[in-house]
Design a protein around this motif. Sequence first.
Motif, mmCIF file in Angstrom:
data_model
loop_
_atom_site.group_PDB
_atom_site.id
_atom_site.type_symbol
_atom_site.label_atom_id
_atom_site.label_comp_id
_atom_site.label_asym_id
_atom_site.label_seq_id
_atom_site.Cartn_x
_atom_site.Cartn_y
_atom_site.Cartn_z
ATOM 1 N N LYS A 1 -3.797 -30.065 55.843
ATOM 2 C CA LYS A 1 -4.037 -28.807 55.308
ATOM 3 C C LYS A 1 -3.420 -27.877 56.267
ATOM 4 N N GLN B 1 -2.429 -21.087 51.773
ATOM 5 C CA GLN B 1 -2.192 -21.924 50.860
ATOM 6 C C GLN B 1 -1.300 -23.292 51.207
ATOM 7 N N ARG B 2 -0.837 -23.001 52.404
ATOM 8 C CA ARG B 2 0.182 -24.192 52.730
ATOM 9 C C ARG B 2 -0.479 -25.404 53.200
ATOM 10 N N SER C 1 1.846 -25.567 45.998
ATOM 11 C CA SER C 1 1.475 -25.258 44.660
ATOM 12 C C SER C 1 0.249 -26.066 44.610
ATOM 13 N N TYR C 2 -0.770 -25.591 43.766
ATOM 14 C CA TYR C 2 -1.932 -26.263 43.360
ATOM 15 C C TYR C 2 -1.906 -26.472 41.714
#
Length: 180
Positions: free
Chosen positions: A13, A17-18, A37-38
């Motif tokens: 983590k 968002q990276r 991306s998620y």
Amino acid sequence: MGRTTWTPIEVHKGTGQRYHSTLRRGDGVLVRLEGGSYNTVGGPVPRVPHDIAHLVVERGLGVDRGLWGVLAAGGLVQNASFVQGRLPPHAKRQAGAVSDAAGEQLRQAEVLVRLCADVAAAGVPRDLTALRRTVGERWWSPALTPDALGDVRRELHTAARAWDELAPGEALELAWRGTT
């Protein structure tokens, strides 16, 4: 029938968002996959990193040459690179051959990840006939059963909660199960 192998994967983590993932192949080579991306999966923690969604779906549906199977077998995909370890001779050419040979299954894995995330976000299993029409015959998998979808849905939610509990700089330790 081959021998089952477990390939360690860590999803690290970052800030914002990276994130990035690392996979330690059986030959000692470390592969790094840049993420970011998620997938929306609904539930108390409504999203999960796309790389984790791939792992959950590919393991759950037996997609041997999706993202993680290709990386474990020596292939490379976009945003992946060799970062550590002694590469075998002609490793980059072999990586291309592994990825090319898995082309259809790699594309199918993308479709199945999206489908399973959508099912997880909807909160209830949908009609398999409707799902099959949505995905199309080309990408459909006989592994898409109500039980398998339920298991994948639960595992996506579990993974989303585990990811959410990590602090930046921490990693979620996972594994790819393959055969040799």
